[in-house]
Design a protein around this motif. Sequence first.
Motif, PDB file in Angstrom:
ATOM      1  N   GLY A   1       0.815  -1.209   0.000  1.00 48.50           N
ATOM      2  CA  GLY A   1       0.000   0.000   0.000  1.00 48.50           C
ATOM      3  C   GLY A   1       0.846   1.254   0.000  1.00 48.50           C
ATOM      4  N   LEU A   2       1.946   1.199   0.742  1.00 48.37           N
ATOM      5  CA  LEU A   2       2.814   2.373   0.856  1.00 48.37           C
ATOM      6  C   LEU A   2       3.375   2.748  -0.508  1.00 48.37           C
ATOM      7  CD1 LEU A   2       4.038   4.162   3.109  1.00 48.37           C
ATOM      8  CD2 LEU A   2       6.016   2.689   3.086  1.00 48.37           C
ATOM      9  N   PHE A   3       3.879   1.752  -1.235  1.00 47.19           N
ATOM     10  CA  PHE A   3       4.503   2.090  -2.512  1.00 47.19           C
ATOM     11  C   PHE A   3       3.474   2.459  -3.564  1.00 47.19           C
ATOM     12  CE2 PHE A   3       8.136   0.305  -0.424  1.00 47.19           C
ATOM     13  CZ  PHE A   3       9.080   1.241  -0.759  1.00 47.19           C
ATOM     14  N   LEU A   4       2.366   1.704  -3.611  1.00 46.04           N
ATOM     15  CA  LEU A   4       1.348   2.059  -4.598  1.00 46.04           C
ATOM     16  C   LEU A   4       0.770   3.436  -4.287  1.00 46.04           C
ATOM     17  CD1 LEU A   4      -0.562  -1.252  -5.292  1.00 46.04           C
ATOM     18  CD2 LEU A   4       1.119  -0.076  -6.682  1.00 46.04           C
ATOM     19  N   GLY A   5       0.533   3.697  -2.998  1.00 50.77           N
ATOM     20  CA  GLY A   5      -0.010   4.998  -2.608  1.00 50.77           C
ATOM     21  C   GLY A   5       0.946   6.122  -2.923  1.00 50.77           C
ATOM     22  N   ALA A   6       2.235   5.886  -2.647  1.00 52.70           N
ATOM     23  CA  ALA A   6       3.221   6.928  -2.898  1.00 52.70           C
ATOM     24  C   ALA A   6       3.328   7.217  -4.387  1.00 52.70           C
ATOM     25  CB  ALA A   6       4.572   6.508  -2.341  1.00 52.70           C
ATOM     26  N   VAL A   7       3.395   6.155  -5.193  1.00 59.37           N
ATOM     27  CA  VAL A   7       3.489   6.339  -6.646  1.00 59.37           C
ATOM     28  C   VAL A   7       2.255   7.064  -7.150  1.00 59.37           C
ATOM     29  CG1 VAL A   7       3.423   5.091  -8.822  1.00 59.37           C
ATOM     30  CG2 VAL A   7       5.027   4.400  -7.045  1.00 59.37           C
ATOM     31  N   SER A   8       1.081   6.591  -6.683  1.00 60.28           N
ATOM     32  CA  SER A   8      -0.175   7.163  -7.144  1.00 60.28           C
ATOM     33  C   SER A   8      -0.267   8.640  -6.771  1.00 60.28           C
ATOM     34  CB  SER A   8      -1.321   6.367  -6.533  1.00 60.28           C
ATOM     35  OG  SER A   8      -2.522   7.034  -6.693  1.00 60.28           O
ATOM     36  N   GLY A   9       0.085   8.948  -5.534  1.00 57.91           N
ATOM     37  CA  GLY A   9      -0.021  10.332  -5.087  1.00 57.91           C
ATOM     38  C   GLY A   9       1.000  11.237  -5.763  1.00 57.91           C
ATOM     39  N   TYR A  10       2.209  10.718  -6.001  1.00 56.37           N
ATOM     40  CA  TYR A  10       3.254  11.566  -6.551  1.00 56.37           C
ATOM     41  C   TYR A  10       3.078  11.759  -8.052  1.00 56.37           C
ATOM     42  CZ  TYR A  10       7.787  13.533  -7.565  1.00 56.37           C
ATOM     43  OH  TYR A  10       8.777  14.364  -7.984  1.00 56.37           O
TER      44      TYR A  10
END
Lengths: 375, 408
Positions: free
Chosen positions: A166-175
């Motif tokens: 979740g952390l990486f998908l969320g970070a990629v998605s948000g950035y």
Amino acid sequence: MSTPPDVYESSTGAPSFRQRMAPRIAQTKRTWYFLRRNGLAMAGLIILILIAAVAVYALTTPLSYEYMTEYCATNGASCPFPPSVCTYPQGTVPPGPGCYETPANFPSVIAPTWASFTQPGPLPLGSLTVDPPIQYFYNTYDGLLRGSDWSLLISLTIVGAGATIGLFLGAVSGYMGGVVDEGLMRLVDIFLSIPQLLFVIVVVTVLITLLPSSGTDFASHIYLLIGGFLVTWWPFYARLVRGQVLVVREQKYVEAARASGAGRGRIILRHIVPNSVYPVFIQMSLDVGTIPIIIGTIVFLGIRIFPSTYLPEWGTIAALSVADLSAFWDSCQIATCVIPWWQLLFPGLALFLFAISVNFLADGLRDALDPRLRR
Amino acid sequence: MKMWAYIVRRLLLMVVIIIGVMTVTFALVSAIPIQDRLASYLGPPPKGTPGGYSPYLIPGEGVCPANATSDCPNPFYQYAIHRLGLDSPVYVQWGIWMYDSFTLKWGYVANHSEAAAAFPPADGKPVLTVLGWFLPYSLELGVVALLVLFLSIPLGMYAAQMRNRPVDQGIRVLSFSGLAFPDFLLGTILLLGVLLLFGAANHWQSYGCPGYGTLFDVYGSWPPPGCFPNPSAANDGYPAWLIGGYLSTPTGFPTIDAAIHGDYVLSLDTIFRMLLPAIIVVYDSIGFLLRFVRNSMLEVMNLDFVRTARANGLPEKVVIKRHAGRNSWNVTLTVLGLTIAGFWAGFPVIETIFGLHGVGYILAVSVAQPIDFGLTFGSTILFTIIIVVANLVVDVMYAWLDPRVRLG
């Protein structure tokens, strides 16, 4: 012509680890200060440390069923799957050492007694009837002790893996924003719109049909359980992290990093993820307590996650103890009624203490980290 | 954005989400053994079908010659495989699945499943019909639970006012103990306690039916057949409007149906019996909501306009109720949807424990071995749709209360 000295460089060269970490250490100290003043959070922390100590103790202690297994191996007798209790009805010959005599009219219940604490190979927390027709017993004490390992292992694995994804998908998605963001978040919407508990139940139900029905391979069943949980677990973290990243990416230090030529990967990994990770920690600590409860619910509903129902795991033990109250109703037909309160109390207490301690801790952390609530 | 435009946009998004949920379900359905899928598609076997639901005819039965060395393929299953597109590429299967889902062909209750054994009338019926029998009960339980939920929201506001005092800590412990207590354990313990307090076995009779006893008698969606004044022998001793003892007519909502048939005591008793299960599911899911209400209330109470209200000499009660309270309600609505989803997810367990015949009970029965996949997926989709719709209602209310949401 000489170049001007780098103002950020100390006289001894690169800043030491201590110097680089100074702000973070200060932040940790501040959080600890606020956390320490929160009584419930400290209670939670102490209970958690105790549970961890029990788990470590359980790793180093042979349980009574292990003695029994050894006895069976040396004497060529057939043993039930651990960690069951060997019992025999009153007046018959005991089948081996460490076997318990049961009263003739209540063959299914062995109540905890004060005396059992002082005897060797005790049954201090009483027995737990798993399967009345075949008279199968848990030693509640053994089960809970070994269960601390399994529960912690399974829930930490699920939460850790789920939060990482979740952390990486969320970070990629948000950035990244744009199409990536839109696509990922709609996917998250879809996954989150199915109630999590039901989703886990359905996924696990489907997954267990894929395994061969015979054989007692615990490992594959546990992998499968973890996989089933993960399918439903990452979206919430992805959404949580994305919201945080949207705030963080507008900060000055991210702009500074970009201005000094840092690449996307570096910005995400070194600047955005570390700064949006606190809510994830809080959510993780909340979730760790929930997972044994959900596993218990799955077992309660009669889904056979484990090849035999006897994997000592807190949720499973609690669910089995509840599901098998028919023995209680039967014994209530007789004049003297035995309520197996120890079946409900001890596994329930283990689950409850674990979940509530992480909840208290998480709430204390949230209060300590959120300056708006501190005043 | 105008209000209607916002609603239309949300409705479109809801359709997208439901298509997505169906796709996820399709992925899961594709993973289950093919016999189970076929069994939940085919429905009851035509009269005289040899081999029943087995995908292969057993040698020695029906058209399969007795001396066959291997199982013979069943023509009905050949047809079903073609109809479900199992002999076609995945996207064709997906298309067929979506078409069937949206045209309400959700399959049939398989006849060797545990669900069919628990409810013989459901055997071989369409999944949607069976869910329709049990949905009203769950909806009514949901309404009762929602009322309990609304009644407990002020607790969070009260905790904010009593910040860090024993009352606040007490409410904090209450909300967290709810999150930490498994439904199945709490339900069983309370059920046991109630039964021990008010007596053990068959209460309806010990109170002398008809009379329906007191508040917490015995659980279950309906009293045993002896409690009804005009039993029909053909209907297991239940009156004609209570088909099979669990399906009430004409509306399906137990309270309304009992009242329609003039049984007001039973109508009231039904609500009483729903109260404890409702309190348990709400207690188990309300933790976050209470914390959220408390924290948002704390934030609002720190804002300038509240200080101004206080400085102008308004009584504290008015400040809390009119100024702070009303503003924190807005924020509270955002987690309300999540909480509703939480307590709906508790229904399978709580309905199983208390013997209430709702959709949750059907889901719980359907996952027991042998599994009825038609009912499992059907009830999951139904639960999801209910929660998506509830979320939509909550969001529309939120947008209506707080124009920033639809404008921004």
